[in-house]
Design a protein around this motif. Structure first.
Motif, PDB file in Angstrom:
ATOM      1  N   SER A 112       0.973  -1.340  -0.144  1.00  0.00           N
ATOM      2  CA  SER A 112      -0.087   0.000  -0.029  1.00  0.00           C
ATOM      3  C   SER A 112       0.751   1.219  -0.004  1.00  0.00           C
ATOM      4  O   SER A 112       0.458   2.264  -0.497  1.00  0.00           O
ATOM      5  N   ALA A 113       1.931   1.135   0.488  1.00  0.00           N
ATOM      6  CA  ALA A 113       3.024   2.466   0.708  1.00  0.00           C
ATOM      7  C   ALA A 113       3.403   2.836  -0.904  1.00  0.00           C
ATOM      8  O   ALA A 113       3.408   4.049  -1.072  1.00  0.00           O
ATOM      9  N   VAL A 114       3.648   1.796  -1.702  1.00  0.00           N
ATOM     10  CA  VAL A 114       3.869   2.037  -3.085  1.00  0.00           C
ATOM     11  C   VAL A 114       2.661   2.770  -3.727  1.00  0.00           C
ATOM     12  O   VAL A 114       2.898   3.536  -4.577  1.00  0.00           O
ATOM     13  N   TYR A 115       1.523   2.154  -3.650  1.00  0.00           N
ATOM     14  CA  TYR A 115       0.301   2.891  -4.151  1.00  0.00           C
ATOM     15  C   TYR A 115       0.096   4.135  -3.851  1.00  0.00           C
ATOM     16  O   TYR A 115      -0.257   4.999  -4.522  1.00  0.00           O
ATOM     17  N   GLU A 116       0.271   4.421  -2.543  1.00  0.00           N
ATOM     18  CA  GLU A 116       0.281   5.751  -1.802  1.00  0.00           C
ATOM     19  C   GLU A 116       0.985   6.802  -2.611  1.00  0.00           C
ATOM     20  O   GLU A 116       0.797   7.821  -3.016  1.00  0.00           O
ATOM     21  N   GLU A 117       2.501   6.488  -2.785  1.00  0.00           N
ATOM     22  CA  GLU A 117       3.364   7.143  -3.436  1.00  0.00           C
ATOM     23  C   GLU A 117       2.992   7.487  -4.757  1.00  0.00           C
ATOM     24  O   GLU A 117       2.950   8.674  -5.083  1.00  0.00           O
ATOM     25  N   PHE A 118       2.344   6.515  -5.455  1.00  0.00           N
ATOM     26  CA  PHE A 118       2.068   7.011  -7.090  1.00  0.00           C
ATOM     27  C   PHE A 118       0.762   7.716  -6.910  1.00  0.00           C
ATOM     28  O   PHE A 118       0.523   8.593  -7.781  1.00  0.00           O
ATOM     29  N   HIS A 119      -0.159   7.321  -5.962  1.00  0.00           N
ATOM     30  CA  HIS A 119      -1.286   8.073  -6.017  1.00  0.00           C
ATOM     31  C   HIS A 119      -1.127   9.639  -5.645  1.00  0.00           C
ATOM     32  O   HIS A 119      -1.616  10.578  -6.209  1.00  0.00           O
ATOM     33  N   LYS A 120      -0.103   9.847  -4.738  1.00  0.00           N
ATOM     34  CA  LYS A 120       0.093  11.315  -4.200  1.00  0.00           C
ATOM     35  C   LYS A 120       0.594  12.088  -5.582  1.00  0.00           C
ATOM     36  O   LYS A 120       0.748  13.134  -5.502  1.00  0.00           O
ATOM     37  N   GLY A 121       1.444  11.323  -6.241  1.00  0.00           N
ATOM     38  CA  GLY A 121       1.989  11.595  -7.436  1.00  0.00           C
ATOM     39  C   GLY A 121       1.208  11.950  -8.450  1.00  0.00           C
ATOM     40  O   GLY A 121       1.629  12.405  -9.642  1.00  0.00           O
ATOM     41  N   GLY A 122      -0.192  11.818  -8.308  1.00  0.00           N
ATOM     42  CA  GLY A 122      -1.050  12.049  -9.540  1.00  0.00           C
ATOM     43  C   GLY A 122      -1.135  10.983 -10.686  1.00  0.00           C
ATOM     44  O   GLY A 122      -1.578  11.097 -11.520  1.00  0.00           O
ATOM     45  N   VAL A 123      -0.807   9.747 -10.343  1.00  0.00           N
ATOM     46  CA  VAL A 123      -0.696   8.640 -11.421  1.00  0.00           C
ATOM     47  C   VAL A 123      -1.926   7.944 -10.985  1.00  0.00           C
ATOM     48  O   VAL A 123      -2.164   6.871 -10.061  1.00  0.00           O
ATOM     49  N   PRO A 124      -2.902   7.693 -12.022  1.00  0.00           N
ATOM     50  CA  PRO A 124      -4.331   7.041 -11.658  1.00  0.00           C
ATOM     51  C   PRO A 124      -4.347   5.786 -12.064  1.00  0.00           C
ATOM     52  O   PRO A 124      -5.340   4.972 -11.963  1.00  0.00           O
ATOM     53  N   THR A 125      -3.126   5.211 -12.804  1.00  0.00           N
ATOM     54  CA  THR A 125      -3.223   3.775 -13.283  1.00  0.00           C
ATOM     55  C   THR A 125      -2.723   2.681 -12.357  1.00  0.00           C
ATOM     56  O   THR A 125      -2.697   1.715 -12.589  1.00  0.00           O
ATOM     57  N   VAL A 126      -2.359   3.343 -11.160  1.00  0.00           N
ATOM     58  CA  VAL A 126      -1.543   2.384 -10.074  1.00  0.00           C
ATOM     59  C   VAL A 126      -2.739   2.092  -9.036  1.00  0.00           C
ATOM     60  O   VAL A 126      -3.307   3.115  -8.542  1.00  0.00           O
ATOM     61  N   HIS A 127      -2.894   0.768  -8.681  1.00  0.00           N
ATOM     62  CA  HIS A 127      -3.987   0.559  -7.621  1.00  0.00           C
ATOM     63  C   HIS A 127      -3.377  -0.464  -6.651  1.00  0.00           C
ATOM     64  O   HIS A 127      -2.424  -1.157  -7.103  1.00  0.00           O
ATOM     65  N   TYR A 128      -3.928  -0.453  -5.424  1.00  0.00           N
ATOM     66  CA  TYR A 128      -3.508  -1.573  -4.395  1.00  0.00           C
ATOM     67  C   TYR A 128      -4.262  -2.832  -4.303  1.00  0.00           C
ATOM     68  O   TYR A 128      -5.341  -2.745  -4.720  1.00  0.00           O
ATOM     69  N   LEU A 129      -3.515  -3.817  -4.439  1.00  0.00           N
ATOM     70  CA  LEU A 129      -4.029  -5.116  -4.675  1.00  0.00           C
ATOM     71  C   LEU A 129      -2.937  -6.043  -3.839  1.00  0.00           C
ATOM     72  O   LEU A 129      -1.979  -6.386  -4.488  1.00  0.00           O
ATOM     73  N   PRO A 130      -3.437  -6.607  -2.603  1.00  0.00           N
ATOM     74  CA  PRO A 130      -2.729  -7.554  -1.966  1.00  0.00           C
ATOM     75  C   PRO A 130      -2.383  -8.951  -2.779  1.00  0.00           C
ATOM     76  O   PRO A 130      -3.331  -9.193  -3.617  1.00  0.00           O
ATOM     77  N   MET A 131      -1.568  -9.790  -2.475  1.00  0.00           N
ATOM     78  CA  MET A 131      -1.282 -10.939  -3.247  1.00  0.00           C
ATOM     79  C   MET A 131      -2.309 -11.942  -2.705  1.00  0.00           C
ATOM     80  O   MET A 131      -3.346 -11.627  -2.138  1.00  0.00           O
ATOM     81  N   ALA A 132      -2.248 -13.282  -3.065  1.00  0.00           N
ATOM     82  CA  ALA A 132      -3.373 -14.246  -2.857  1.00  0.00           C
ATOM     83  C   ALA A 132      -2.532 -15.542  -2.761  1.00  0.00           C
ATOM     84  O   ALA A 132      -1.354 -15.683  -2.837  1.00  0.00           O
ATOM     85  N   ALA A 133      -3.232 -16.543  -2.477  1.00  0.00           N
ATOM     86  CA  ALA A 133      -2.999 -18.064  -2.611  1.00  0.00           C
ATOM     87  C   ALA A 133      -3.933 -18.814  -3.253  1.00  0.00           C
ATOM     88  O   ALA A 133      -5.309 -18.668  -3.375  1.00  0.00           O
ATOM     89  N   ASN A 134      -3.650 -20.163  -3.866  1.00  0.00           N
ATOM     90  CA  ASN A 134      -4.601 -20.907  -4.455  1.00  0.00           C
ATOM     91  C   ASN A 134      -4.897 -22.130  -3.541  1.00  0.00           C
ATOM     92  O   ASN A 134      -4.087 -22.985  -3.338  1.00  0.00           O
ATOM     93  N   THR A 135      -5.869 -21.804  -2.624  1.00  0.00           N
ATOM     94  CA  THR A 135      -6.011 -22.725  -1.608  1.00  0.00           C
ATOM     95  C   THR A 135      -6.604 -24.043  -2.089  1.00  0.00           C
ATOM     96  O   THR A 135      -6.256 -24.967  -1.283  1.00  0.00           O
ATOM     97  N   ASP A 136      -7.091 -24.099  -3.246  1.00  0.00           N
ATOM     98  CA  ASP A 136      -7.600 -25.435  -3.706  1.00  0.00           C
ATOM     99  C   ASP A 136      -6.380 -26.268  -4.048  1.00  0.00           C
ATOM    100  O   ASP A 136      -6.442 -27.464  -3.735  1.00  0.00           O
ATOM    101  N   ARG A 137      -5.555 -25.697  -4.690  1.00  0.00           N
ATOM    102  CA  ARG A 137      -4.213 -26.471  -5.001  1.00  0.00           C
ATOM    103  C   ARG A 137      -3.431 -26.787  -3.744  1.00  0.00           C
ATOM    104  O   ARG A 137      -2.799 -27.843  -3.537  1.00  0.00           O
ATOM    105  N   LEU A 138      -3.210 -25.874  -2.953  1.00  0.00           N
ATOM    106  CA  LEU A 138      -2.522 -26.192  -1.605  1.00  0.00           C
ATOM    107  C   LEU A 138      -2.959 -27.223  -0.814  1.00  0.00           C
ATOM    108  O   LEU A 138      -2.229 -27.859  -0.032  1.00  0.00           O
ATOM    109  N   ARG A 139      -4.537 -27.274  -0.630  1.00  0.00           N
ATOM    110  CA  ARG A 139      -5.291 -27.983  -0.009  1.00  0.00           C
ATOM    111  C   ARG A 139      -4.937 -29.507  -0.340  1.00  0.00           C
ATOM    112  O   ARG A 139      -4.915 -30.663   0.490  1.00  0.00           O
ATOM    113  N   GLU A 140      -4.753 -29.675  -1.657  1.00  0.00           N
ATOM    114  CA  GLU A 140      -4.391 -31.133  -2.075  1.00  0.00           C
ATOM    115  C   GLU A 140      -3.129 -31.583  -2.216  1.00  0.00           C
ATOM    116  O   GLU A 140      -2.945 -32.696  -2.308  1.00  0.00           O
ATOM    117  N   MET A 141      -2.313 -30.577  -1.608  1.00  0.00           N
ATOM    118  CA  MET A 141      -0.837 -31.132  -1.490  1.00  0.00           C
ATOM    119  C   MET A 141      -0.630 -31.942  -0.111  1.00  0.00           C
ATOM    120  O   MET A 141      -0.152 -31.149   0.822  1.00  0.00           O
TER     121      MET A 141
END
Length: 398
Positions: A112-141
Motif C-alpha cells: 500500500s505504501a507504493v500505491y500511496e506514493e504513485f497516488h500522491k504523485g497523480g498517477v491514476p493507473t496504479v492500484h493497491y491489491l494484496p497478493m493471494a494463494a490458491n487454497t484449492d491447490r495447496l489443500r490437495e498437496m
C-alpha cells in the motif's frame, strides 16, 4: 451475464502464472500464453515491433503479466489493448518509467505504501491489491510420504523458506572505496532501522554527500525513461537489502540456537549452529509441504517492502501453516493478529512467541486453521482476478 474474454498472459520465469491462468479460466475466460523475455526494453525498436506482431497474432482482449514491463505498456498503448500487471517484486524499478501513466495501464501493487506514493504523485493507473494463494491447490498437496523421500525432509519444528541475501555479488559488499565517515554513517543508519518495524526511513536519511561517495564504488544511475531518484536506488537495492541480510541471519541464528531450525535457501554455504540448511526449495512444488509440516513458519520481510504483505505469508496461511511474521502494517487491514496469524516486534518477542506456540499446540493449530479459512474465503487468485477485471470493466480509479 459475464462476457467471455480472451486474456493474453505473458509467460516468463515467474511464480503464480499457473494459479492466475486457472483463476481466469474459472471465471469463464479463455487464456492464451504469450512467451516473453522479461529483459526486453522499450528503447529496443526491434523488440517492440516483434512483441507487437506476437500480440496481434494472439489477438487478446487484454494482456496480463506479473510485474510491470514498460515495453509491454508501450505495445499495448500502440495497439489499443488494456495492459493489466500485478507487481509482486519489491523493489520494482520498472514501475518508475514514464510509460506507467499510459491510460491503457491497470497496474496493481501489493504494498500500500507504493500505491500511496504513485497516488500522491497523480498517477491514476496504479492500484493497491494484496497478493493471494490458491487454497484449492495447496489443500490437495498432502502427499507427505512422497515429500519424506526428498532431501528436504524437515528435522525441526521451526522453518524458514527464503533467500538470505549474503551472496558475494550483493551490492553493499561492493562499497569498498567509501570513506570511514560514510561507512560509519551507513552502519549507524542500518543499526537504527533494524530496531524499527512499521516505518522505513532509509531513503529520506541519505544525504547527497553519502550518495556521491557510494557512487564512486557503485556507479548506479537512473536509466533513460525512468523517473526514480538515485536515493531510491541506493536505499532499496543496496541498504535495505543489506539490512534484510543482517536481520534474517541474526533472527534465524537466534531461533536455531534455542529451538532448532530448518532452513531452505539457495545459499548452501550458510552454516548456523542448530540449523539444518537443506538448500534451495522449489517454491511452487515443495515449499507448501514445509509450511504444512512445520509447527512454526517464520516470515522476515524484505525491508524494501514498506507496508505490504509478502507473497510468502499468503502461501504459508493458504497451505494451512502457522505464520509468525515481523510486523507489517497491511496485515492489519485483512487479518486479525493472534487469531489468523501472529507477529513479533523484536528478536526477544520472536523467541518468546516461538516458545509459547510450540507449547500450546491447540491454540497454534486453531490460528493456522483461521488463517487458512480467511485466505480461502477472501484472498484466492479467483478473488484477485475478479477485482482486477472490475477495474477495467467499470473504469474504477481510487
Amino acid at each position: 451475464m459475464e462476457v467471455k474474454m480472451k486474456i493474453g498472459m505473458l509467460t516468463w520465469d515467474c511464480f503464480g502464472k499457473e494459479d492466475m491462468s486457472e483463476a481466469f479460466k474459472r471465471l469463464g475466460h479463455d487464456v492464451v500464453e504469450c512467451p516473453f523475455l522479461d529483459n526486453a526494453e522499450p528503447e529496443d525498436k526491434g523488440a517492440v515491433e516483434g512483441l507487437e506482431r506476437q500480440i496481434r497474432e494472439s489477438d487478446p482482449d487484454l494482456l496480463f503479466s506479473f510485474n510491470y514491463f514498460p515495453i509491454v505498456a508501450m505495445v499495448c498503448k500502440n495497439l489499443g489493448i488494456p495492459y493489466m500487471s500485478w507487481v509482486y517484486d519489491s523493489p520494482h524499478v520498472r514501475m518508475y518509467h514514464y510509460t506507467i501513466a499510459y491510460p491503457t495501464n491497470y497496474v496493481f501493487v501489493f504494498d500500500s505504501a507504493v500505491y500511496e506514493e504513485f497516488h500522491k504523485g497523480g498517477v491514476p493507473t496504479v492500484h493497491y491489491l494484496p497478493m493471494a494463494a490458491n487454497t484449492d491447490r495447496l489443500r490437495e498437496m498432502n502427499h507427505f510420504r512422497e515429500f519424506g523421500k526428498t532431501p528436504w525432509k524437515p528435522q525441526h519444528e521451526v522453518a524458514f523458506v527464503g533467500a538470505l541475501y549474503r551472496e558475494k555479488h550483493q551490492f553493499y559488499r561492493r562499497l569498498t572505496g567509501i570513506t570511514d565517515y560514510t561507512r560509519g554513517y551507513l552502519e549507524g543508519l542500518i543499526g537504527a532501522q533494524k530496531l524499527v518495524y512499521g516505518y522505513n526511513f532509509v531513503q529520506e536519511a541519505l544525504p547527497d554527500k553519502i550518495i556521491k561517495d557510494m557512487q564512486k564504488s557503485l556507479p548506479m544511475q537512473v536509466r533513460a525513461g525512468e523517473v526514480e531518484s538515485i536515493e531510491y536506488l541506493f536505499a532499496q537495492y543496496v541498504i535495505n537489502r543489506q539490512i534484510t541480510a543482517l536481520e534474517r541471519f541474526e533472527l534465524l541464528a537466534a531461533a536455531a540456537e534455542k529451538y532448532g531450525l530448518d532452513l531452505y535457501t539457495p545459499d548452501q554455504t550458510v552454516q548456523i549452529p542448530g540449523c539444518s540448511n537443506h538448500g534451495s526449495l522449489d517454491a511452487y512444488a515443495w515449499a507448501p509441504y514445509v509450511y504444512k509440516m512445520s509447527s512454526v513458519n517464520l516470515n522476515i520481510t524484505l525491508r524494501s517492502i514498506l507496508k505490504g504483505i509478502p507473497l510468502r505469508a499468503f502461501e504459508i496461511m493458504g497451505a494451512g501453516g502457522f505464520l509468525l511474521t515481523n510486523y507489517q502494517e497491511d496485515f492489519l487491514s485483512y487479518f486479525t493478529p493472534d487469531e489468523d496469524f501472529v507477529y513479533f516486534e523484536s528478536r526477544e518477542d520472536m523467541l518468546s512467541k516461538i516458545a509459547y506456540y510450540l507449547k500450546n499446540d491447540d491454540e497454534r493449530k486453531q490460528i493456522a486453521r483461521n488463517g487458512f479459512e480467511k485466505i480461502a474465503s477472501r484472498h484466492t487468485y479467483v478473488h484477485r482476478a475478479e477485482e482486477m477485471l472490475s477495474y477495467w470493466k467499470h473504469g474504477e480509479v481510487r
